[in-house]
Each structure stands twice: as C-alpha cells, then as structure tokens.
Design an enzyme around this catalytic site. Structure first.
Site, PDB file in Angstrom:
ATOM      1  CB  CYS A 207     -14.546  88.807 -51.148  1.00  0.00           C
ATOM      2  SG  CYS A 207     -13.245  88.199 -52.251  1.00  0.00           S
ATOM      3  CB  CYS A 210     -11.181  85.876 -48.868  1.00  0.00           C
ATOM      4  SG  CYS A 210     -11.538  87.661 -48.885  1.00  0.00           S
ATOM      5  CB  CYS A 229     -11.736  91.760 -51.775  1.00  0.00           C
ATOM      6  SG  CYS A 229     -11.516  90.907 -50.195  1.00  0.00           S
ATOM      7  CB  CYS A 232      -8.255  88.020 -51.046  1.00  0.00           C
ATOM      8  SG  CYS A 232      -9.723  88.219 -52.092  1.00  0.00           S
ATOM      9  CG  ASP A 357     -41.197  84.493 -49.532  1.00  0.00           C
ATOM     10  OD1 ASP A 357     -41.922  85.287 -48.895  1.00  0.00           O
ATOM     11  OD2 ASP A 357     -40.059  84.168 -49.162  1.00  0.00           O
TER      12      ASP A 357
END
Length: 448
Positions: A207, A210, A229, A232, A357
């Site tokens: 989230c 939070c 979430c 929150c 990479d």
C-alpha cells in the site's frame, strides 16, 4: 517560426528523405539532427496538433496503434510513431516525416518513453496522457517502479489541464494525487467479494499509504486488479470504462465485453485486452460510437514485433518482444493457450535498449511452459549462454534444445525446427537483428 527552427526543419526533412529513399531506414537520426540545430524544434513542429501521449512500461506500441485505428474511424491523417522510436529524437522524426493534410483537427498519437515524457512536455502540451502500467523494467535505466512513475509525473505536472486516462487496476497510479481530470479503466468480471493476495515475488503490492500488503477482490495478472488495503482503506478508484467479461482467449485473438459491447481483437494475451480497453477509453473520450470503436479493432494488422507473424517456407514464425519479468510471464501464459504443437526460440541481448542486466529472466516462469506441446527449443542472441542455462534449469530437455551463439545461425536453425508454428521471444535489439536477417532473405520488406 524562427530562422533556426526553419533550418532545423528543412535539414531534418531532407535527411529523412535521403535515409528512407536512398538508405532505406532511419527512425530517429533526422530528429537528432534537427534537435542539434534547434533544441526547441519540437515546439514548432507540434504547433496546431492535438496530442495524446501514451506511456508506461508495457503495451505502449500496441496501445498507440489501436488508438490510431480507433480514431481513424472519425479523423483522417493521424500522425504517429509506429516504429516505436519513442524518445525525443524519434518523436521529432515522426513530425518531420508526416505529411499533414488540411483538416479541421490534426491529431498526433505518440508513444513516449517514460523518461522522455517531461522533456517532450516542455515543448508540447498534450490534450491527454494514456498510462498503461508501471512494472520493473531496465533497472539500470529507470530504477524502481516509483522512480519510473515520478519521471512520468514530472511530465504530467507540466500539463495540469490534460486529461489523464489511466489503468485503474494499477495501484501505483492512485499513489499520488494530481490536479488533472482523470479517467480510469479496468476489469470487473467478478462480484468483488473475494479476498486475494498477489504472488509473493510480485512488485508493487505494498500500500503506497501505509506499506501494508495489498489485498484484491479480483486479480488479472501481476499486481493489477481490484485492490484494497485492509489496514488503511486505500482502494481502487471508481472505474469509468470496464471489462465485464473475458469470453475467449487464443494465441491469435481475444474476445471480451465492455459495457455490454462484445469486442474482438486479432491478438492474444490478457495484457493486450488491457491495451484494447485503453484504446476503447480514448475512443469514448473522443465521443466515438461503440460501433465505430469496434470497427477500429477489426483490423488484422500486426504491430512491429508484437505477435508479428512472418512466413518462412512452410513455417509461420510469431515474433514477440519481451523485455521484463511481467511481460515475459504474460507471453509464457499466452503460449499455454496454443492448442497445437510448436517450437520455441528465445533470443536474449543486453544492450542499452534492452537493459544491460539480464537477471530478470530468472523471474520468468519457464518452469510452467507447456513442454508436452513444445517439440524443439532454441537459445540464441548475444547473451545466448544466459538463456540456454535458464532453460536448462527450467528442465527443458537438452535433447530438444539448440544453443547458437549470436544471431547469424538463428534463421538456419529456425528452418530446421520440426513444427509449422514457431514462437520466437526476443529482446528489443535481438528482435531488430532477427528482422534485419529476415529482410536480407526477403522474408520481410525491411528490418526496421
């Protein structure tokens, strides 16, 4: 127009003519020359155009193409950059190459590299941004996903009146508030009462408010879906355009429903349904009737390297660009829908345009390949050792695996494959190299 802009435009147009009529190529060099003469030449070239910028990690090229097809049902002579040359010099070249017609409204639909949104918006004030998704990609160049999104936001902040048309299923796009008008698109194919979690190695599932792990009422793929979430209350925004049903998916087509409208596109994969939904949303933004939007989707024209089908003798090679873990896994899922036997080639390069990479190949679920249907494998490209080893770790039978160094032997090995259908997954520069080899053998018109 200033003298500097006039000279830059004339020089750029002349170089474009020479490159394409004499040397048969060049999608960014004319723009590079023009920008060298006048760094602000784009401001002059784009004057009078209503611009839509399409950006994000995956799906930019196809989404741009679909938007052009849709809007072409109502508007003539749309400017775009179909080769995927999406940095500033490529955008300048697209304007230099375009032959504008006298018409009430001039449209430019531009695929733009995430890091180039802000530089372009210094000279262009778009009518709308279309945001597809943000996934981990080319870490050496973009960094983490929130760094990438910030590069896009830096451009959006330069055009606060532009409408932002974005994938509502991507949590990152609701992570920061922006003053722009917003339109969200996404999936809602279930009642929304389930409580699901994404796979443990999925990016972007914390989230943004939070840092609690996000949950989902519906998951489409990776971290996309009807997220919320439980800690929150952060949740997916209300969607404006919705996929309500996925009816059928094959390697070459997808059928789905948007607002009770049945839609078919001639390309496979869940990720491409999102691209079509983005284009549908843009069509709706321009007040096109659903029937006109459907007509735009009816074209069976494959986009450069995006499930492009190339005939080689009695074989059909489907060329698919792969460049990051999420996109790779979506393509590997697409292969599972193939009903017939096929062969598989994977070509890996690690140049700047690919990302230097190559560790991302270890996040690809090669272990889940439908090995009963795959009769032969090929590992190639400049980093052929890496992809050869990855396939062996995924328990690909060594007796079925051919390992070739570089690009030159690839076409010869593809001709020896035992099946009519061959899928070739290639990184960007590997795809260009293969297409050049195909052009040399007259299998396609040009390598670029």
């Amino acid at each position: 127009m200033s003298i500097k802009s006039a000279v830059a435009t004339l020089t750029g147009k002349s170089s474009y003519w020479f490159l394409h009529n004499v040397l048969k190529g060049g999608s960014s060099f004319p723009g590079k020359i023009a920008e060298k003469i006048d760094p602000a030449v784009l401001k002059h070239l784009a004057a009078g155009y209503e611009v839509i910028i399409v950006t994000g990690t995956n799906g930019k090229t196809l989404t741009t193409s679909l938007i052009v097809k849709v809007l072409s049902q109502q508007y003539d002579n749309i400017l775009t950059n179909p080769t995927g040359s999406n940095m500033t010099q490529g955008i300048v070249t697209a304007f230099l190459a375009h032959r504008s017609m006298r018409q009430p409204k001039k449209l430019a639909i531009l695929e733009v590299d995430e890091a180039n949104v802000a530089p372009i918006c210094r000279y262009i004030k778009p009518k709308a941004f279309v945001l597809t998704n943000i996934f981990r990609d080319q870490m050496d160049r973009y960094g983490e996903i929130y760094t990438t999104y910030q590069k896009i936001l830096d451009g959006i902040k330069l055009a606060p009146e532009a409408t932002v048309i974005m994938n509502g299923d991507a949590p990152i796009f609701a992570s920061q508030d922006i003053p722009n008008p917003k339109i969200y698109y996404g999936f809602q194919t279930t009642p929304g009462t389930r409580d699901l979690k994404a796979r443990v190695n999925t990016d972007g599932v914390l989230c943004p408010r939070c840092n609690h792990i996000l949950h989902y009422h519906e998951l489409t793929y990776a971290n996309l879906g009807d997220y919320f979430c439980p800690n929150c209350g952060f949740h997916r925004p209300k969607l404006d355009q919705i996929i309500t049903k996925v009816n059928d998916m094959t390697p070459t087509s997808s059928t789905f429903t948007i607002a009770d409208q049945p839609i078919t596109i001639n390309i496979g994969g869940m990720y491409n349904i999102y691209n079509a939904l983005a284009a549908y949303t843009v069509g709706n933004f321009y007040h096109l009737a659903p029937d006109k939007i459907r007509q735009g989707f009816a074209y069976d024209e494959k986009v450069f390297g995006r499930q492009e089908v190339i005939t080689m003798g009695d074989k059909k090679i489907t060329l698919i660009l792969v460049k990051n873990p999420v996109g790779l896994n979506q393509v590997l899922d697409l292969l599972k829908t193939e009903k017939h036997d096929f062969s598989l080639g994977v070509l890996l390069n690690a140049n700047y345009a690919d990302g230097i990479d190559t560790s991302w190949i270890w996040d690809g679920d090669f272990e889940g390949l439908p090995k009963d249907k795959i009769k032969a494998y090929l590992a190639g490209g400049e980093r052929s050792d890496d992809i050869d080893f990855r396939l062996k770790v995924a328990n690909v039978p060594e007796a079925k695996l051919v390992h070739v160094q570089g690009m030159e032997p690839v076409l010869g090995e593809l001709k020896k494959m035992p099946t009519q259908q061959i899928y070739v997954l290639a990184t960007y520069t590997a795809m260009l190299q293969l297409r050049k080899a195909m052009a040399n053998e007259k299998l396609i018109k040009t390598g670029f």
